[in-house]
Design a protein around this motif. Structure first.
Motif, PDB file in Angstrom:
ATOM      1  N   ALA A  62      -4.935   3.663  -3.206  1.00  0.00           N
ATOM      2  CA  ALA A  62      -5.122   3.601  -1.432  1.00  0.00           C
ATOM      3  C   ALA A  62      -4.795   5.328  -0.820  1.00  0.00           C
ATOM      4  CB  ALA A  62      -4.671   1.946  -1.430  1.00  0.00           C
ATOM      5  N   PRO A  63      -4.675   6.016  -1.044  1.00  0.00           N
ATOM      6  CA  PRO A  63      -4.817   6.699  -0.098  1.00  0.00           C
ATOM      7  C   PRO A  63      -4.546   6.888   1.277  1.00  0.00           C
ATOM      8  CG  PRO A  63      -6.407   7.936  -0.423  1.00  0.00           C
ATOM      9  CD  PRO A  63      -6.217   6.365  -1.385  1.00  0.00           C
ATOM     10  N   ASN A  64      -4.636   5.839   2.258  1.00  0.00           N
ATOM     11  CA  ASN A  64      -4.700   5.511   3.119  1.00  0.00           C
ATOM     12  C   ASN A  64      -3.819   4.646   4.082  1.00  0.00           C
ATOM     13  OD1 ASN A  64      -6.028   7.759   3.897  1.00  0.00           O
ATOM     14  ND2 ASN A  64      -8.095   6.265   3.413  1.00  0.00           N
ATOM     15  N   ALA A  65      -3.120   4.348   3.313  1.00  0.00           N
ATOM     16  CA  ALA A  65      -2.627   2.998   2.851  1.00  0.00           C
ATOM     17  C   ALA A  65      -1.353   2.854   3.634  1.00  0.00           C
ATOM     18  CB  ALA A  65      -2.004   2.239   1.891  1.00  0.00           C
ATOM     19  N   PHE A  66      -0.292   1.529   4.451  1.00  0.00           N
ATOM     20  CA  PHE A  66       1.113   2.407   5.075  1.00  0.00           C
ATOM     21  C   PHE A  66       1.673   1.304   4.195  1.00  0.00           C
ATOM     22  CE2 PHE A  66       4.327   0.360   7.947  1.00  0.00           C
ATOM     23  CZ  PHE A  66       4.806   1.165   8.836  1.00  0.00           C
ATOM     24  N   VAL A  67       2.950   1.762   3.983  1.00  0.00           N
ATOM     25  CA  VAL A  67       3.590   1.655   2.795  1.00  0.00           C
ATOM     26  C   VAL A  67       5.134   1.227   2.692  1.00  0.00           C
ATOM     27  CG1 VAL A  67       4.713   2.275   0.411  1.00  0.00           C
ATOM     28  CG2 VAL A  67       2.299   3.106   1.250  1.00  0.00           C
ATOM     29  N   ARG A  94       3.032  12.525  -1.078  1.00  0.00           N
ATOM     30  CA  ARG A  94       2.705  13.268  -0.507  1.00  0.00           C
ATOM     31  C   ARG A  94       1.914  12.586   0.708  1.00  0.00           C
ATOM     32  NH1 ARG A  94       3.333  18.920  -2.318  1.00  0.00           N
ATOM     33  NH2 ARG A  94       3.832  18.479  -4.304  1.00  0.00           N
ATOM     34  N   PHE A  95       1.992  11.040   0.762  1.00  0.00           N
ATOM     35  CA  PHE A  95       1.494  11.136   1.940  1.00  0.00           C
ATOM     36  C   PHE A  95       2.378  10.861   3.142  1.00  0.00           C
ATOM     37  CE2 PHE A  95       0.285   5.813   0.985  1.00  0.00           C
ATOM     38  CZ  PHE A  95      -0.699   6.466  -0.328  1.00  0.00           C
ATOM     39  N   PRO A  96       1.073  11.211   4.840  1.00  0.00           N
ATOM     40  CA  PRO A  96       2.251  11.251   5.836  1.00  0.00           C
ATOM     41  C   PRO A  96       3.135  10.254   6.247  1.00  0.00           C
ATOM     42  CG  PRO A  96      -0.370  11.060   5.959  1.00  0.00           C
ATOM     43  CD  PRO A  96      -0.032  10.196   4.732  1.00  0.00           C
ATOM     44  N   LYS A  97       4.206  11.451   7.097  1.00  0.00           N
ATOM     45  CA  LYS A  97       5.364  10.514   6.655  1.00  0.00           C
ATOM     46  C   LYS A  97       5.371   8.927   7.799  1.00  0.00           C
ATOM     47  CE  LYS A  97       6.660  12.910  11.227  1.00  0.00           C
ATOM     48  NZ  LYS A  97       8.020  13.343  12.310  1.00  0.00           N
ATOM     49  N   ASN A  98       4.343   9.111   9.059  1.00  0.00           N
ATOM     50  CA  ASN A  98       4.178   7.566   9.285  1.00  0.00           C
ATOM     51  C   ASN A  98       4.075   7.125   8.710  1.00  0.00           C
ATOM     52  OD1 ASN A  98       2.053   9.059   9.521  1.00  0.00           O
ATOM     53  ND2 ASN A  98       0.909   7.757  11.087  1.00  0.00           N
ATOM     54  N   LYS A  99       3.227   6.993   7.729  1.00  0.00           N
ATOM     55  CA  LYS A  99       2.371   5.629   6.400  1.00  0.00           C
ATOM     56  C   LYS A  99       3.898   4.953   5.519  1.00  0.00           C
ATOM     57  CE  LYS A  99      -1.334   5.285   8.137  1.00  0.00           C
ATOM     58  NZ  LYS A  99      -2.466   5.535   7.523  1.00  0.00           N
TER      59      LYS A  99
END
Ligand code: APR
Length: 311
Positions: A113-118, A137-142
């Motif tokens: 789930a590469p677009n998830a919020f964690v 390496r998720f974007p920092k907002n996620k």
């Protein structure tokens, strides 16, 4: 519209309560994930929760699994995988074991789930959320850590207990790392808008701040085995709900600072705006010299634990 999919990675004490609260709030369909050895336990919890639904009539599906393939395209993850503290341990003592688990979890989440919020809860929190961010390496907002929400709720509780006034009317924030160096900002705490500094003596306030700093340890000592789970679960659910319902809540969270409060490259507790974009903003405000020096002190503690991850 399809229901939101929420995965709880770790179905232990906090994980079970997360599932209950998420179901009761109808936040979405829930997957409780744990290691194969614990699959029966999470399947059992899921089934038990399914059978609770008719009482309140909430239409969410809850399953337990140890198969990562079941987590494909999950929208929200809340991670409690790892071991909790025992009496005499501080959160940093969990680093070695929990770091290995976090690396494995981050790799699998990225794949599924590469677009998830964690939301990370596992301890030592500031290092675990950093590890998740580095490995995924998720974007920092996620990526965000749950700590300040809980520490602030503990601070609120103790202020309400001290004064006898409704906990509902107490607002306050705790910044910094999720350890004994955290920084309760008493100067900005209020009860119904009235500054607590006008209601509680400086000495008592200091004692309340100190109790807040070690509030998790107080419960670990009482339990004798394991750490707090009700309030940690509710704190994380508030963060998840803010994301799912785009509430733009302002909650102290371990967010990645890139210059805010003079901090660069570390996840640390700061007032964060949570909405559908994840961590949408960090609200900076002026600190007193004493608060600044306390924040520097807590940052040093965070840096030390993060350095031990080798990431
Ligand atoms: N993947 C998924 N789950 C895992 C993994 C893994 N690789 N390794 C361990 N777990 C599971 C355990 O099997 C257990 O069910 O994580 C769960 C942790 O649950 P508890 O031991 O009950 O711990 P809990 O009180 O929920 O705390 C979890 O949150 O607040 C922090 O310090 C606390 O690090 C701890 C975490």
């Amino acid at each position: 519209m399809a229901r939101i999919k929420i995965a709880l990675i770790g179905g232990g004490q906090i994980g079970g309560n997360l599932a209950l609260l998420a179901a009761q709030k109808e936040l979405g369909d829930i997957i409780i994930f744990d290691i194969p050895k614990a699959e029966g336990m999470v399947k059992g919890k899921a089934l038990d929760l399914m059978q609770l639904r008719p009482h309140d009539g909430y239409d969410t599906n809850i399953i337990g699994t140890s198969n990562w393939d079941d987590l494909k395209n999950t929208d929200v993850f809340i991670i409690t995988a790892g071991i909790p503290r025992k009496p005499g341990m501080n959160r940093e003592d969990l680093l070695e074991i929990n770091l290995g688990i976090m690396k494995d979890v981050a790799t699998n989440i990225k794949q599924q789930a590469p677009n998830a919020f964690v939301i990370v809860i596992s301890n030592p929190l500031d290092a675990m959320v950093y590890a998740f961010y580095k490995v995924s390496r998720f974007p920092k907002n996620k990526v965000v850590g749950m700590a300040g929400a809980l520490d602030s709720t503990r601070f609120r509780t103790f202020i309400a207990m001290e004064t006898g006034y409704s906990v509902q009317d107490v607002t306050c924030m705790v910044l910094g790392g999720h350890g004994d160096t955290m920084v309760p900002i008493s100067r900005l705490a209020t009860i119904g808008g009235v500054p607590v500094t006008d209601l509680i003596s400086p000495n008592r306030l200091k004692e309340i701040e100190n109790r807040t700093r070690v509030a998790g340890g107080e419960i670990v000592k009482l339990f004798g085995n394991g750490s707090a789970f009700y309030a940690p679960a509710q704190s994380a659910i508030e963060m998840a709900e803010a994301f799912i319902r785009d509430k733009k809540r302002v909650i102290p969270c371990a967010s990645l600072c890139e210059g805010e409060f003079g901090i660069n490259g570390y996840f640390i507790g700061v007032p964060s705006v949570i909405g559908s974009g994840g961590v949408e903003n960090i609200l900076e405000f002026s600190l007193t010299d004493k608060e600044k020096s306390e924040l520097n002190h807590t940052l040093e503690a965070v840096k030390k634990t993060v350095a031990e991850t080798g990431l």
